[in-house]
Design a protein around this motif. Structure first.
Motif, mmCIF file in Angstrom:
data_model
loop_
_atom_site.group_PDB
_atom_site.id
_atom_site.type_symbol
_atom_site.label_atom_id
_atom_site.label_comp_id
_atom_site.label_asym_id
_atom_site.label_seq_id
_atom_site.Cartn_x
_atom_site.Cartn_y
_atom_site.Cartn_z
ATOM 1 N N SER A 199 9.270 7.318 14.818
ATOM 2 C CA SER A 199 10.109 6.057 15.693
ATOM 3 C C SER A 199 9.811 4.980 14.633
ATOM 4 N N GLU A 200 8.768 4.279 14.327
ATOM 5 C CA GLU A 200 8.809 4.126 12.772
ATOM 6 C C GLU A 200 9.833 4.114 11.563
ATOM 7 N N ARG A 249 0.890 -1.243 0.071
ATOM 8 C CA ARG A 249 0.090 0.284 0.176
ATOM 9 C C ARG A 249 0.948 1.485 0.008
ATOM 10 N N VAL A 250 0.877 1.985 -1.004
ATOM 11 C CA VAL A 250 1.084 3.239 -1.227
ATOM 12 C C VAL A 250 0.652 4.196 -0.953
ATOM 13 N N THR A 272 2.796 -2.385 8.484
ATOM 14 C CA THR A 272 4.167 -2.151 9.023
ATOM 15 C C THR A 272 4.638 -1.304 7.466
ATOM 16 N N LEU A 273 5.625 0.158 8.344
ATOM 17 C CA LEU A 273 5.919 0.379 7.213
ATOM 18 C C LEU A 273 7.548 -0.360 6.574
ATOM 19 N N VAL A 274 7.585 -0.843 5.371
ATOM 20 C CA VAL A 274 8.436 -1.330 4.611
ATOM 21 C C VAL A 274 9.540 -0.576 3.802
ATOM 22 N N GLY A 275 8.703 0.527 3.509
ATOM 23 C CA GLY A 275 9.694 1.418 2.700
ATOM 24 C C GLY A 275 9.203 2.707 2.194
ATOM 25 N N LEU A 276 9.674 3.650 2.355
ATOM 26 C CA LEU A 276 9.824 5.027 1.759
ATOM 27 C C LEU A 276 10.930 5.704 1.021
ATOM 28 N N MET A 277 10.186 6.705 0.562
ATOM 29 C CA MET A 277 11.211 7.835 -0.580
ATOM 30 C C MET A 277 10.528 9.053 0.296
ATOM 31 N N ALA A 309 5.678 2.579 1.869
ATOM 32 C CA ALA A 309 5.196 1.662 1.436
ATOM 33 C C ALA A 309 4.741 0.929 2.893
ATOM 34 N N ARG A 310 3.776 0.671 3.118
ATOM 35 C CA ARG A 310 3.151 -0.541 3.761
ATOM 36 C C ARG A 310 2.293 -2.046 3.554
#
Length: 399
Positions: free
Chosen positions: A33-34, A18-19, A77-82, A71-72
């Protein structure tokens, strides 16, 4: 019996991630924190950390609109970010929508990139590339600088935009060193170009009254060593028209915030050399996983002939080796002192994407013309005049 549903392929991770987009600085503030947890679970470089990006947004580019892709997974759970930002550039009366990394300017952020959980780098990056493609009507140029030369993001973006112009250009050389297993500092010194001078200068300094090196890491103890660092960094570059690394009060405010946040995460290490109670040299570094990262330094010009900067850098190598670290990274720059201490290099690159025609293409063309004009001026003017112009520009920026 084989059912039709049994033949349906499992969706790829990039399809079920989920973006979403974070637009507000206040929302960015709440992500610490995340974001930290994701950094710990990733192989991303330190300048992608919340502790660096958030104060950059507040102090350096408060007018730039955050556009952080997240990206969750199926559990949320947060598994990616840009960490991207959007700005309208006004060039010759024309507006160009530019999308770029947060943290890109004024503070020397090397190895910017997507932050992804280990093992999920490709699906996360592809999901973000798909999102950027869907957003293309909202930006004219995607301008990403200072990625590692082997970045997966470069490969994925090339594949995701076959119908647009994708330019990859070189940026900086970053000297670094890897320590051999079990290698003592004395053995490391023998394979450097600074051994004899370092040992001779250190021996002389150790005989001076009040000689000591202080290492500061605690969040509540930063005020004095940071004040010493800013003073010494400014003094070292004063004769050259001012520092290119710390050019303004805004950048200094950024570093005061960032060092506090980094220290809270155990990522900061400041070294201050003192003689007779007076600080004469300073190194601002980061400890990131198994690497010491040399960020900036300064020294008192009156002590230049005593090589206080050289000795303090040597002490940071000694401390890194004795502390069990595996690597030492000088970041960008090909200064001679860096190559004397190191034997390896990595490079950073920039990726620019825009349509073959339109505002993004025009924006790039204007930059090329301006760069060409500057090159012509440099060739025509005497080198001393060019250097005076550089110093004047730096002094004005510092003011």
């Amino acid at each position: 019996m084989i059912r039709e549903s049994d033949l349906t392929p499992e969706p790829q991770p990039s399809q079920w991630l989920r973006v979403e987009i974070v637009h507000e600085l206040s929302a960015l503030a709440r992500m610490r924190s995340e974001w930290d947890a994701l950094m710990d679970a990733s192989d991303a470089g330190p300048f992608n950390a919340w502790e660096w990006i958030y104060p950059w947004c507040r102090r350096i580019a408060p007018d730039r609109r955050p556009l952080v892709l997240t990206a969750r997974d199926r559990t949320g759970t947060l598994v990616g970010l840009m960490p991207l930002g959007f700005e309208l550039c006004h060039v010759l009366g024309r507006q160009v929508g530019r999308l770029s990394f947060l943290g890109e300017t004024y503070v020397g952020s090397d190895y910017l990139d997507v932050v992804a959980k280990r093992g999920m780098e490709e699906p996360v990056t592809r999901a973000f590339a798909h999102g950027l493609r869907e957003m293309h009507g909202g930006w004219d140029v995607l301008d990403l600088v200072d990625l590692h030369e082997d970045s997966l993001t470069v490969k994925v973006l090339r594949e995701a935009f076959p119908d647009l112009e994708v330019r990859v250009t070189d940026r900086y050389v970053c000297p670094y060193e890897t320590f051999r297993p079990g290698e003592a500092f004395d053995l490391f010194l023998k394979r450097t170009g600074r051994r004899d001078n370092y040992l001779r200068r250190r021996k002389w300094l150790e005989k001076q009254e009040g000689y000591r090196i202080e290492r500061t890491e605690a969040p509540g103890e930063l005020a004095a060593p940071m004040a010493d660092f800013f003073r010494l960094h400014s003094a070292r570059w004063a004769a050259d028209g001012g520092s290119q690394g710390i050019q303004s009060h805004e950048v200094e405010s950024f570093h005061r915030d960032a060092t506090q946040f980094l220290a809270e995460r155990g990522l900061l290490r400041l070294y201050t050399m003192k003689v007779g109670g007076q600080a004469v040299a300073s190194v601002y570094g980061l400890i990131y996983r198994d690497t010491f990262i040399y960020y900036q330094s300064g020294y008192d010009p009156e002590w230049r002939n005593r090589s206080v900067g050289l000795v303090l850098v040597g002490e940071t190598f000694k401390d890194a080796i004795e502390g069990g670290l595996r690597h030492y990274d000088f970041l960008r720059g090909t200064e001679t002192y860096k190559s004397d201490w190191t034997s390896k290099e990595r490079r950073t690159v920039a990726v620019r994407i825009h349509a073959f025609q339109g505002a993004g293409h025009w924006f790039t063309r204007q930059e090329e013309l301006a760069r060409g004009a500057r090159d012509v001026v440099k060739r025509l003017l005497p080198e001393a005049t060019v250097e005076r112009i550089r110093r004047l520009r730096r002094s004005r920026s510092a003011g």
